[in-house]
Design an enzyme around this catalytic site. Structure first.
Site, PDB file in Angstrom:
ATOM      1  N   HIS A  88      95.201   3.635  -0.373  1.00 16.85           N
ATOM      2  CA  HIS A  88      94.977   3.468  -1.814  1.00 16.85           C
ATOM      3  C   HIS A  88      95.060   4.805  -2.552  1.00 16.85           C
ATOM      4  O   HIS A  88      94.642   5.841  -2.035  1.00 16.85           O
ATOM      5  CB  HIS A  88      93.586   2.870  -2.071  1.00 16.85           C
ATOM      6  CG  HIS A  88      93.427   1.463  -1.627  1.00 16.85           C
ATOM      7  ND1 HIS A  88      93.037   1.128  -0.352  1.00 16.85           N
ATOM      8  CD2 HIS A  88      93.596   0.295  -2.281  1.00 16.85           C
ATOM      9  CE1 HIS A  88      92.967  -0.184  -0.239  1.00 16.85           C
ATOM     10  NE2 HIS A  88      93.314  -0.721  -1.392  1.00 16.85           N
ATOM     11  N   GLY A 148      93.757   1.784   3.335  1.00 18.12           N
ATOM     12  CA  GLY A 148      94.464   0.533   3.074  1.00 18.12           C
ATOM     13  C   GLY A 148      95.842   0.466   3.698  1.00 18.12           C
ATOM     14  O   GLY A 148      96.355  -0.634   3.944  1.00 18.12           O
ATOM     15  N   TYR A 182      84.901  -2.831   1.906  1.00 21.31           N
ATOM     16  CA  TYR A 182      86.206  -3.459   2.103  1.00 21.31           C
ATOM     17  C   TYR A 182      86.084  -4.961   1.916  1.00 21.31           C
ATOM     18  O   TYR A 182      84.994  -5.532   2.005  1.00 21.31           O
ATOM     19  CB  TYR A 182      86.782  -3.115   3.476  1.00 21.31           C
ATOM     20  CG  TYR A 182      88.289  -2.973   3.431  1.00 21.31           C
ATOM     21  CD1 TYR A 182      88.885  -1.941   2.713  1.00 21.31           C
ATOM     22  CD2 TYR A 182      89.115  -3.888   4.064  1.00 21.31           C
ATOM     23  CE1 TYR A 182      90.258  -1.819   2.627  1.00 21.31           C
ATOM     24  CE2 TYR A 182      90.494  -3.767   3.997  1.00 21.31           C
ATOM     25  CZ  TYR A 182      91.055  -2.739   3.274  1.00 21.31           C
ATOM     26  OH  TYR A 182      92.426  -2.627   3.181  1.00 21.31           O
TER      27      TYR A 182
END
Length: 259
Positions: free
Chosen positions: A64, A108, A138
């Protein structure tokens, strides 16, 4: 500069992430180019897709883009976020998607790799699931990906420690289908893709859809789903979440207090 480069040869589409300055982080802009490339591949009837970073990359993807995470009080990984949409697009792509891994895979980006159908890496490949380093809760669908591949206890270790896993361990745990020498990585991956192209396209598409549906065979009752949402809200509403994001921007180690 294009954030994604594409190539199409012999019914194999190759997508190369091309933002080394930001370690191929999965920003909204890169994800938008990712979608466009997959749409082009599908229209052009590419039978296999290869996802990769540029040759010699030390980081395959940093995951991310932390600069784009929402402010505290909002779910950082909602169902309709660009990242979650990307995972579903790769998972639902009608033909096999191969991740070719060279360098570090963080956060991610690990989830993206596990969403692919086949993963091939070289000795420089490492995998680190890092949300706990920043204080991010998460989401359940992502955690199920890890449980399905690693098993419950190893998934816990990966999330709890945020420590990098080397290529040999990733092979033993089933993250990697194949571990090959770096100078053979491209030729090996290409050769495997060509084997798939040589098989029945209708059968391959049916098999992929069957695998996708069967892997979802984990029913969850509404109460449990709501409880998970409440647990995650406690984290992204917390002072620790603010501290994790601030520490990232200030390039220092966060001082978490459990508040």
């Amino acid at each position: 500069m294009a954030l994604v480069l594409t190539e199409m040869t012999q019914q194999i589409g190759t997508l190369t992430m091309n933002n080394p300055q930001k370690r191929n982080c999965l920003s909204h802009a890169l994800i938008e180019d990712f979608f466009a490339a997959l749409d082009t591949f599908e229209r052009s009837k590419m039978r296999v897709i290869i996802l990769r970073a540029s040759a010699g990359s030390k980081v395959w993807s940093a995951g991310h883009d932390v600069h784009e995470l929402p402010r505290p009080g909002r779910d950082p990984l909602p169902y309709n976020s660009p990242f979650e949409q990307l995972l579903r697009r790769v998972q639902d792509y009608p033909d096999p998607v191969i991740a070719m891994i060279e360098g570090g895979v963080w956060g991610g980006a690990c989830d993206l790799v596990l969403t692919c159908d086949i993963v091939i890496g070289c000795e420089t490949a490492t995998f680190a699931m890092t949300p706990a380093k920043i204080g991010i809760p998460y989401n359940p669908s992502g955690m199920i990906h890890f449980i399905n591949v690693l098993g419950l206890n190893k998934a816990k270790e990966m999330f709890f420690t945020a420590a990098p896993m080397n290529a040999s361990e990733a092979l033993n745990l089933g993250i990697l289908n194949h571990l090959v020498e770096s100078d053979k990585l491209e030729s090996f991956t290409r050769g495997l893709a060509e084997k798939i192209v040589g098989n029945s396209p209708l059968a391959i598409r049916a098999l992929k859809e069957e695998f996708r549906l069967l892997s979802k065979g984990h029913p969850m009752d509404a109460e449990t789903y709501e409880k998970i949402g409440a647990i995650r809200r406690c984290v992204y509403d917390s002072k620790d979440y603010c501290e994790g994001i601030l520490a990232f921007h200030e390039k220092r180690r966060p001082q978490f207090k459990g508040e």
